[in-house]
Design a protein around this motif. Sequence first.
Motif, PDB file in Angstrom:
ATOM      1  N   ILE A 106      43.264  -6.113 -54.765  1.00  0.00           N
ATOM      2  CA  ILE A 106      42.733  -5.857 -52.770  1.00  0.00           C
ATOM      3  C   ILE A 106      41.959  -6.502 -52.004  1.00  0.00           C
ATOM      4  CG2 ILE A 106      41.667  -3.879 -51.926  1.00  0.00           C
ATOM      5  CD1 ILE A 106      40.608  -2.617 -54.659  1.00  0.00           C
ATOM      6  N   GLU A 112      38.281  -7.873 -55.583  1.00  0.00           N
ATOM      7  CA  GLU A 112      38.115  -6.075 -56.298  1.00  0.00           C
ATOM      8  C   GLU A 112      39.351  -6.064 -56.455  1.00  0.00           C
ATOM      9  OE1 GLU A 112      36.655  -3.122 -53.095  1.00  0.00           O
ATOM     10  OE2 GLU A 112      34.154  -4.599 -52.593  1.00  0.00           O
ATOM     11  N   LEU A 114      42.559  -3.061 -58.510  1.00  0.00           N
ATOM     12  CA  LEU A 114      42.944  -2.929 -59.419  1.00  0.00           C
ATOM     13  C   LEU A 114      42.945  -2.157 -60.901  1.00  0.00           C
ATOM     14  CD1 LEU A 114      43.955  -0.348 -56.066  1.00  0.00           C
ATOM     15  CD2 LEU A 114      41.920   0.053 -56.748  1.00  0.00           C
ATOM     16  N   SER A 116      44.895  -0.256 -63.928  1.00  0.00           N
ATOM     17  CA  SER A 116      45.733   0.689 -63.631  1.00  0.00           C
ATOM     18  C   SER A 116      45.876   0.957 -65.369  1.00  0.00           C
ATOM     19  CB  SER A 116      47.060   1.241 -62.719  1.00  0.00           C
ATOM     20  OG  SER A 116      47.324   2.584 -63.573  1.00  0.00           O
ATOM     21  N   VAL A 128      42.607   4.567 -63.342  1.00  0.00           N
ATOM     22  CA  VAL A 128      42.959   3.623 -62.295  1.00  0.00           C
ATOM     23  C   VAL A 128      41.074   3.170 -61.843  1.00  0.00           C
ATOM     24  CG1 VAL A 128      44.099   2.104 -60.260  1.00  0.00           C
ATOM     25  CG2 VAL A 128      45.172   4.617 -61.076  1.00  0.00           C
ATOM     26  N   HIS A 130      38.786   0.510 -59.657  1.00  0.00           N
ATOM     27  CA  HIS A 130      38.616  -0.375 -59.101  1.00  0.00           C
ATOM     28  C   HIS A 130      37.269  -1.560 -59.448  1.00  0.00           C
ATOM     29  CE1 HIS A 130      36.999  -1.118 -54.255  1.00  0.00           C
ATOM     30  NE2 HIS A 130      37.543  -1.295 -55.053  1.00  0.00           N
ATOM     31  N   GLU A 143      36.446   4.854 -59.590  1.00  0.00           N
ATOM     32  CA  GLU A 143      37.055   5.238 -60.642  1.00  0.00           C
ATOM     33  C   GLU A 143      38.508   6.663 -60.331  1.00  0.00           C
ATOM     34  OE1 GLU A 143      37.886   6.534 -65.390  1.00  0.00           O
ATOM     35  OE2 GLU A 143      36.198   5.691 -64.940  1.00  0.00           O
ATOM     36  N   CYS A 167      49.163  -4.019 -54.224  1.00  0.00           N
ATOM     37  CA  CYS A 167      48.532  -3.560 -52.815  1.00  0.00           C
ATOM     38  C   CYS A 167      48.781  -3.965 -51.833  1.00  0.00           C
ATOM     39  CB  CYS A 167      46.799  -3.561 -53.656  1.00  0.00           C
ATOM     40  SG  CYS A 167      45.975  -2.845 -54.825  1.00  0.00           S
ATOM     41  N   VAL A 177      48.659   1.468 -51.990  1.00  0.00           N
ATOM     42  CA  VAL A 177      48.999   1.011 -53.472  1.00  0.00           C
ATOM     43  C   VAL A 177      50.152   1.966 -53.727  1.00  0.00           C
ATOM     44  CG1 VAL A 177      48.164   1.814 -56.055  1.00  0.00           C
ATOM     45  CG2 VAL A 177      46.875   1.901 -53.859  1.00  0.00           C
ATOM     46  N   TYR A 198      44.630   4.405 -50.326  1.00  0.00           N
ATOM     47  CA  TYR A 198      43.411   4.599 -50.977  1.00  0.00           C
ATOM     48  C   TYR A 198      42.687   4.190 -49.975  1.00  0.00           C
ATOM     49  CZ  TYR A 198      39.878   2.972 -54.546  1.00  0.00           C
ATOM     50  OH  TYR A 198      38.589   2.669 -54.655  1.00  0.00           O
ATOM     51  N   ALA A 200      39.569   2.665 -49.656  1.00  0.00           N
ATOM     52  CA  ALA A 200      38.618   1.468 -51.121  1.00  0.00           C
ATOM     53  C   ALA A 200      36.910   1.505 -50.526  1.00  0.00           C
ATOM     54  CB  ALA A 200      39.137  -0.151 -50.731  1.00  0.00           C
TER      55      ALA A 200
END
Length: 320
Positions: A106, A112, A114, A116, A128, A130, A143, A167, A177, A198, A200
């Motif tokens: 991210i 950080e 993601l 999936s 997914v 995070h 999540e 991202c 995303v 998204y 975050a």
Amino acid sequence: MSTRISTCAPVLLALIGASIAGCAQSRTAVVSTSAKVNPVPPISGLAEMDHGTYLTVHDAKAFEPDATRIGRISIDEEGGTVEFVRLEFPAAASGPSSDLESICRIPGRAGEFLLSESGYWQGDFGRVFHVRVSGTEVSLIHEFQLPKFRENNPAQLDGDQLEGLACFARMDGLVTVFLGERGGTDIYPTGIIRWGAYDADNGAIEWSIQEYIVEAPNPWGEPALRSITGLSIDNQDRLWASAAVDAGDFGPFRSVVYEVGTVNDGNVMPLIFGKARESHIVNGFKIEGVAAGDSSSILGIGIEGEAFGGTLRRLTLNSD
């Protein structure tokens, strides 16, 4: 412009697990015998953490609770060593992951990512995660669920197979995303890119109804080419993808890395297609993860070698 890469010895690659540039650049990689190189499980997704360090995801299923789901590969070029470390999946999640197939860093949020799953199985999974990675600790931040277009079940094995994730940080503070549907089936003959916005901070996502059809370069004329097996955005906002041919657990495998187009801050058309430009043909490997980072000329690739295990390689990008 394309570069053809010959097959490396798969047994040797399975033994060393990962190496620096290696035969993907027609060089010989020397790994010190003192290096802490653990066997690398087949890699299903790859993201750069920082220069020389990559986060990996692996497609362990829910019925394999002790299997590796997340790992880290660290390259010390001066010391000539490569180290793979298994990281533990966060216990705070709704349950162990099942078929993690993609990952993205991210942007603007240090440490950080993601992670999936590939889709839904009998109405379950499709998640997914995070997460934040600090050292060897992986903690869950949020999540959320993937969109569901066609699920998988024992009677329907050709449902969604989302194998690409990328991202992009927007000016409004949200993250676009991008999801890559693999393709290569009668239902999904080509790749498809879908996207969502998204938040975050709050863990909320709004999936768009738009989709982009992606036909990967297919130098072999292979009807079952999987058009998207990995996605990543480089520091020039170019979206890169991998495509692969899978002949079974023992191969032979073939892959191609190509440029899809350019991403932008738009809320309606966040991806502008160019001509899908082939960058590398990689014979002998099934690429399932691509990882662009701070360099505009280097792309990490993660190998899902099935019975031969996983490996990491680096490619020099051709952008002309």
